[in-house]
Design a protein around this motif. Sequence first.
Motif, PDB file in Angstrom:
ATOM      1  N   ILE A  93      47.210  45.017  42.465  1.00  0.00           N
ATOM      2  CA  ILE A  93      46.480  43.796  42.809  1.00  0.00           C
ATOM      3  C   ILE A  93      46.643  43.601  44.306  1.00  0.00           C
ATOM      4  O   ILE A  93      47.763  43.588  44.817  1.00  0.00           O
ATOM      5  N   ILE A 139      41.566  44.212  41.852  1.00  0.00           N
ATOM      6  CA  ILE A 139      42.429  44.792  40.819  1.00  0.00           C
ATOM      7  C   ILE A 139      41.980  46.230  40.607  1.00  0.00           C
ATOM      8  O   ILE A 139      40.829  46.483  40.230  1.00  0.00           O
ATOM      9  N   GLN A 142      37.891  49.506  39.756  1.00  0.00           N
ATOM     10  CA  GLN A 142      38.234  48.328  40.543  1.00  0.00           C
ATOM     11  C   GLN A 142      37.365  47.135  40.147  1.00  0.00           C
ATOM     12  O   GLN A 142      36.168  47.283  39.937  1.00  0.00           O
ATOM     13  N   GLY A 143      38.022  45.986  40.047  1.00  0.00           N
ATOM     14  CA  GLY A 143      37.317  44.738  39.809  1.00  0.00           C
ATOM     15  C   GLY A 143      37.691  43.734  40.883  1.00  0.00           C
ATOM     16  O   GLY A 143      38.832  43.705  41.345  1.00  0.00           O
ATOM     17  N   ILE A 191      37.720  39.639  42.104  1.00  0.00           N
ATOM     18  CA  ILE A 191      37.692  38.264  41.627  1.00  0.00           C
ATOM     19  C   ILE A 191      37.699  37.325  42.823  1.00  0.00           C
ATOM     20  O   ILE A 191      38.488  37.506  43.754  1.00  0.00           O
ATOM     21  N   PHE A 217      43.206  35.341  37.069  1.00  0.00           N
ATOM     22  CA  PHE A 217      43.431  36.427  36.121  1.00  0.00           C
ATOM     23  C   PHE A 217      42.759  36.158  34.780  1.00  0.00           C
ATOM     24  O   PHE A 217      42.297  37.089  34.111  1.00  0.00           O
ATOM     25  N   HIS A 267      39.880  34.691  34.513  1.00  0.00           N
ATOM     26  CA  HIS A 267      38.487  35.077  34.775  1.00  0.00           C
ATOM     27  C   HIS A 267      38.324  36.593  34.775  1.00  0.00           C
ATOM     28  O   HIS A 267      37.298  37.111  34.318  1.00  0.00           O
ATOM     29  N   TYR A 268      39.330  37.297  35.290  1.00  0.00           N
ATOM     30  CA  TYR A 268      39.238  38.761  35.302  1.00  0.00           C
ATOM     31  C   TYR A 268      39.094  39.310  33.887  1.00  0.00           C
ATOM     32  O   TYR A 268      38.234  40.157  33.615  1.00  0.00           O
ATOM     33  N   GLN A 284      35.715  38.476  32.343  1.00  0.00           N
ATOM     34  CA  GLN A 284      34.581  39.213  32.901  1.00  0.00           C
ATOM     35  C   GLN A 284      34.637  40.704  32.586  1.00  0.00           C
ATOM     36  O   GLN A 284      33.636  41.312  32.238  1.00  0.00           O
ATOM     37  N   SER A 285      35.830  41.299  32.725  1.00  0.00           N
ATOM     38  CA  SER A 285      35.929  42.751  32.587  1.00  0.00           C
ATOM     39  C   SER A 285      36.186  43.205  31.158  1.00  0.00           C
ATOM     40  O   SER A 285      35.740  44.272  30.747  1.00  0.00           O
TER      41      SER A 285
END
Length: 291
Positions: free
Chosen positions: A65, A110, A122-123, A125, A136, A138-139, A142-143
Amino acid sequence: MSDLLQKFVIEKAGVRGVVVQLDEVWVQAQSSADYPPNVASLLGRSLVAVALMTGTIKFRGRLSIQLRTESALRLLFVECSEQGALRGLARWDEASDVAATLPEGALLAITIEHADSDKRQQGLIAPEGGDLEVAFVHYFEQSEQLPTRIMLVERHGRCAGMLLQPLAIDAAAGQRRDEDGWNRVSHLLATLSADELVTLPPNDMLLRLFHEEDVRVFDPRPLRFECSCSRARVANMLRSLGKDEVEATLAAEGSIGVTCEFCNSEYRFDAVDAAELFAAPMPVPGSDTAH
């Protein structure tokens, strides 16, 4: 309290969870700098978060992160391997105050680096309101399309966290979801205090929270501070700079010293080392053992 990751399943409610507690790991992570309280809080909670994520995502390699920002908090980076090796650091503008929340306009990257390929996932935010826990949540929404509850704490020289997610249900196999299970367990997590999270052993904590549920606990995974720096890696970095630049630095300084920002290990090279460095084929021989 020891450094560990504890997975568990709340069978009746159809919820899985992870507890992380850091003690010596946090002591070692702070040894590289004198962090102000707010910077330490963000770094410590991020270390817990990256460890929690390794308990929910299947991969071989490293998960990191990184905070991207142009604020007084210049850099925040944490990393954990699937085997529980943690490291992290933060850099900040000492002339400015760093808030306890993430700065406006920040991005959290991330990244998963897979050990068996060059593939990287990779994502990104954009945290709303500067809240680390919300970012986190939301991560995962979403993912992974997964509702998530997460609690992160840094206090009393320790760090800890808990993460909850609903289990996937196999309807074809006749599994049925407890429709109230997720809400029930989420409300129970909200009753956990920060002090309890950092001080109670995981089994005692889970009994205190979910004593009316059917909790199955797995073997804990030890966590440790481990830096992947080595003399061999530094030598390869110097080779990449080129012989002319290395020799110019030696002429001006007499030797070249490189200090790892994560663990404060120092690697020093003199003229003899440099001569061997450029005479040797790549990769440069030497210990590449993490420590």
